[in-house]
Design a protein around this motif. Structure first.
Motif, PDB file in Angstrom:
ATOM      1  N   GLN A  30      15.336   2.791 -12.614  1.00 16.81           N
ATOM      2  CA  GLN A  30      16.389   1.780 -13.340  1.00 16.81           C
ATOM      3  C   GLN A  30      17.787   2.040 -13.118  1.00 16.81           C
ATOM      4  OE1 GLN A  30      14.785   2.172 -17.454  1.00 16.81           O
ATOM      5  NE2 GLN A  30      13.491   0.318 -17.164  1.00 16.81           N
ATOM      6  N   HIS A  31      18.175   3.084 -12.723  1.00 17.02           N
ATOM      7  CA  HIS A  31      19.555   3.436 -12.481  1.00 17.02           C
ATOM      8  C   HIS A  31      19.986   2.610 -11.251  1.00 17.02           C
ATOM      9  CE1 HIS A  31      23.111   6.064 -12.077  1.00 17.02           C
ATOM     10  NE2 HIS A  31      22.955   6.125 -10.867  1.00 17.02           N
ATOM     11  N   ILE A  32      18.935   2.511 -10.362  1.00 18.57           N
ATOM     12  CA  ILE A  32      19.282   1.545  -8.830  1.00 18.57           C
ATOM     13  C   ILE A  32      18.956   0.079  -9.292  1.00 18.57           C
ATOM     14  CG2 ILE A  32      18.717   1.150  -6.698  1.00 18.57           C
ATOM     15  CD1 ILE A  32      18.135   4.142  -6.681  1.00 18.57           C
ATOM     16  N   HIS A  33      17.795  -0.150  -9.593  1.00 16.47           N
ATOM     17  CA  HIS A  33      17.287  -1.554 -10.065  1.00 16.47           C
ATOM     18  C   HIS A  33      16.985  -1.807 -11.499  1.00 16.47           C
ATOM     19  CE1 HIS A  33      15.546  -5.307  -8.545  1.00 16.47           C
ATOM     20  NE2 HIS A  33      14.501  -5.103  -9.197  1.00 16.47           N
ATOM     21  N   ALA A  34      17.683  -2.388 -12.338  1.00 15.41           N
ATOM     22  CA  ALA A  34      17.747  -2.566 -13.696  1.00 15.41           C
ATOM     23  C   ALA A  34      16.188  -2.880 -14.171  1.00 15.41           C
ATOM     24  CB  ALA A  34      18.685  -3.299 -14.351  1.00 15.41           C
ATOM     25  N   ASN A  35      15.790  -4.209 -13.458  1.00 14.61           N
ATOM     26  CA  ASN A  35      14.368  -4.729 -13.868  1.00 14.61           C
ATOM     27  C   ASN A  35      13.230  -3.805 -13.082  1.00 14.61           C
ATOM     28  OD1 ASN A  35      13.020  -6.565 -15.329  1.00 14.61           O
ATOM     29  ND2 ASN A  35      13.032  -7.919 -13.667  1.00 14.61           N
ATOM     30  N   SER A  36      12.720  -2.857 -13.692  1.00 13.54           N
ATOM     31  CA  SER A  36      11.834  -1.980 -12.933  1.00 13.54           C
ATOM     32  C   SER A  36      10.919  -1.516 -14.317  1.00 13.54           C
ATOM     33  CB  SER A  36      12.399  -0.742 -12.314  1.00 13.54           C
ATOM     34  OG  SER A  36      13.569  -0.917 -11.166  1.00 13.54           O
ATOM     35  N   GLY A  76       1.009  -1.032   0.042  1.00 14.23           N
ATOM     36  CA  GLY A  76      -0.079  -0.042  -0.053  1.00 14.23           C
ATOM     37  C   GLY A  76       0.842   1.427  -0.117  1.00 14.23           C
ATOM     38  N   ASP A  77       0.222   2.460   0.341  1.00  9.73           N
ATOM     39  CA  ASP A  77       1.099   3.705   0.370  1.00  9.73           C
ATOM     40  C   ASP A  77       2.034   3.595   1.662  1.00  9.73           C
ATOM     41  OD1 ASP A  77      -0.615   4.066  -1.481  1.00  9.73           O
ATOM     42  OD2 ASP A  77      -1.755   6.195  -0.629  1.00  9.73           O
ATOM     43  N   THR A  78       3.339   3.911   1.074  1.00  8.68           N
ATOM     44  CA  THR A  78       4.325   3.927   2.271  1.00  8.68           C
ATOM     45  C   THR A  78       5.442   4.718   1.907  1.00  8.68           C
ATOM     46  OG1 THR A  78       5.785   2.356   3.429  1.00  8.68           O
ATOM     47  CG2 THR A  78       5.364   1.932   1.263  1.00  8.68           C
ATOM     48  N   ARG A  79       6.154   5.363   2.772  1.00 10.21           N
ATOM     49  CA  ARG A  79       7.431   5.797   2.523  1.00 10.21           C
ATOM     50  C   ARG A  79       8.494   4.389   2.554  1.00 10.21           C
ATOM     51  NH1 ARG A  79       8.153   9.896   7.884  1.00 10.21           N
ATOM     52  NH2 ARG A  79       7.986   8.354   9.389  1.00 10.21           N
ATOM     53  N   TYR A  80       9.772   4.805   2.433  1.00 11.06           N
ATOM     54  CA  TYR A  80      10.814   3.669   2.408  1.00 11.06           C
ATOM     55  C   TYR A  80      11.000   3.180   4.083  1.00 11.06           C
ATOM     56  CZ  TYR A  80      15.467   1.762   2.666  1.00 11.06           C
ATOM     57  OH  TYR A  80      16.491   0.885   2.897  1.00 11.06           O
ATOM     58  N   CYS A  81      10.658   2.041   4.013  1.00 13.37           N
ATOM     59  CA  CYS A  81      10.704   1.448   5.485  1.00 13.37           C
ATOM     60  C   CYS A  81      11.115  -0.033   5.444  1.00 13.37           C
ATOM     61  CB  CYS A  81       9.323   1.770   6.058  1.00 13.37           C
ATOM     62  SG  CYS A  81       7.920   0.547   5.187  1.00 13.37           S
ATOM     63  N   MET A 135       6.227  -0.170 -10.503  1.00 11.97           N
ATOM     64  CA  MET A 135       5.894   1.136  -9.773  1.00 11.97           C
ATOM     65  C   MET A 135       4.450   1.776 -10.260  1.00 11.97           C
ATOM     66  SD  MET A 135       9.385   3.336  -9.903  1.00 11.97           S
ATOM     67  CE  MET A 135       9.718   3.166 -11.504  1.00 11.97           C
ATOM     68  N   THR A 136       3.670   2.106  -9.273  1.00 13.07           N
ATOM     69  CA  THR A 136       2.246   2.371  -9.236  1.00 13.07           C
ATOM     70  C   THR A 136       2.094   3.632  -8.512  1.00 13.07           C
ATOM     71  OG1 THR A 136      -0.009   1.667  -9.686  1.00 13.07           O
ATOM     72  CG2 THR A 136       1.357   0.823  -7.854  1.00 13.07           C
ATOM     73  N   ALA A 167      13.044   1.778  -5.702  1.00 13.79           N
ATOM     74  CA  ALA A 167      14.169   0.739  -6.409  1.00 13.79           C
ATOM     75  C   ALA A 167      14.898   0.583  -5.322  1.00 13.79           C
ATOM     76  CB  ALA A 167      14.614   1.758  -7.460  1.00 13.79           C
ATOM     77  N   ARG A 168      15.140   1.345  -4.372  1.00 13.47           N
ATOM     78  CA  ARG A 168      15.932   0.905  -3.324  1.00 13.47           C
ATOM     79  C   ARG A 168      15.588  -0.440  -2.480  1.00 13.47           C
ATOM     80  NH1 ARG A 168      16.579   5.309   1.158  1.00 13.47           N
ATOM     81  NH2 ARG A 168      17.867   3.873   2.115  1.00 13.47           N
ATOM     82  N   THR A 169      14.209  -0.171  -2.140  1.00  8.15           N
ATOM     83  CA  THR A 169      13.604  -1.415  -1.391  1.00  8.15           C
ATOM     84  C   THR A 169      13.744  -2.557  -2.282  1.00  8.15           C
ATOM     85  OG1 THR A 169      11.822   0.121  -0.609  1.00  8.15           O
ATOM     86  CG2 THR A 169      11.176  -2.125  -0.781  1.00  8.15           C
TER      87      THR A 169
END
Length: 309
Positions: A288-294, A211-216, A268-269, A255-257
């Motif tokens: 994609q700069h962090i996680h290529a398969n995005s 759901g909606d969230t910040r990085y956690c 991403m949505t 992407a970090r997550t």
């Protein structure tokens, strides 16, 4: 198994994106659909999709903000009109039961099926049967919000038919018993253990919808080793402070997550309406700069999740 995106916008609908709802197509696995969130207009989106409302078995609500739940009352009543007569289960935070029952009561709605409402009071496993397990964890948002980890259990390996033929075992009912891992006795007295004639198990797939969230940490916990992670990306990286202030994530956070959790694909949505046309590609490039398969989801887009070989 595939994910079908019915709405991918944040906050309120735009001309390009409706508010949040995602369908997990499990027709091949269990003959049903599972929905995740049900923003306003979801049933209208379904009319333009392959999703069958009458075959929807479960609806998982991440949190009770309007862009995730305002479509529920209409969808639940329409399911009756469309011949849905099998039980339906709703899962979500405390308050979901009051919201749904009040809307149905004051509108005089009558459902032709049994509706179960399960309010989540803690993290952990909320559903399990012989083929699937669903686990939930809290995320960090302005109100209580959950993410869902859907785990398909490993499937038995293929029966080694050639090996059995070499031993003179005739095809037929005995093959079926061995496929189940049972022990059989042949007419000549030999005993065969089905476990010895099965190939390696086929690994199940793991789908995570947040759901909606910040990085956690809760998001990373759910996303560990997932085949697919669906993560909100309301803002681009230059709006990091705004995202944090409203407990939302940027494309970089998503992407970090995914990267830190070892998720294979990131989708991403929940995109802000400020990103229209070509500007939306900014979000994709940052991830994609962090996680290529995005990937960036869009309304009426389908993402196939193949079995592992």
């Amino acid at each position: 198994m595939d994910l079908y995106f019915l709405g991918t916008g944040a906050g309120m609908p735009s001309k390009q994106r409706n508010v949040t709802s995602i369908a997990l197509n499990l027709l091949d696995e269990r003959g049903t659909y599972w929905l995740f969130d049900c923003g306003e207009g979801t049933q209208q989106q379904i009319l333009h999709s392959p999703v069958k409302l009458g075959r929807t078995e479960k609806i998982f609500i991440t949190h009770l903000h309007g862009d995730h739940v305002y479509g529920l009352p209409g969808l639940l009543t329409s399911r009756s009109y469309l011949g849905g007569d099998t039980p339906l289960t709703l899962y979500g935070p405390k308050g979901l039961k009051a919201f749904v029952e009040t809307a149905l009561e004051v509108s005089g709605a009558h459902l032709t099926y049994t509706l179960h409402i399960v309010e989540l009071t803690d993290e952990g496993v909320i559903f399990e049967d012989e083929s699937f397990l669903v686990e939930t964890a809290r995320l960090e948002h302005r109100i209580e919000c959950f993410g869902y980890r859907i785990v398909e259990k490993d499937q038995p390996g293929k029966l080694l038919n050639e090996k059995l033929k070499e031993l003179g075992v005739p095809p037929g009912p005995l093959f079926g018993k061995l496929k189940q891992g049972l022990t059989i006795q042949l007419e000549d007295g030999r005993t065969l253990n089905g476990e010895d004639f099965l190939g390696a198990p086929v690994p199940g797939r793991v789908v995570v919808v947040l759901g909606d969230t910040r990085y956690c940490e809760g998001a990373k916990k759910l996303a560990r080793g997932a085949d697919v992670l669906v993560h909100e990306a309301t803002f681009a990286m230059d709006k990091q402070e705004l995202a944090y202030a409203f407990d939302h994530a940027t494309s970089t956070d998503a992407a970090r997550t995914a990267q830190e959790a070892g998720a294979n694909a990131l989708i991403m949505t929940h995109l802000s309406s400020r990103y229209q046309g070509d500007s939306v590609t900014e979000l994709l490039h940052e991830a994609q700069h962090i996680h290529a398969n995005s990937y960036l989801a869009k309304d009426f887009w389908c993402f196939d999740i193949p079995r592992k070989v």
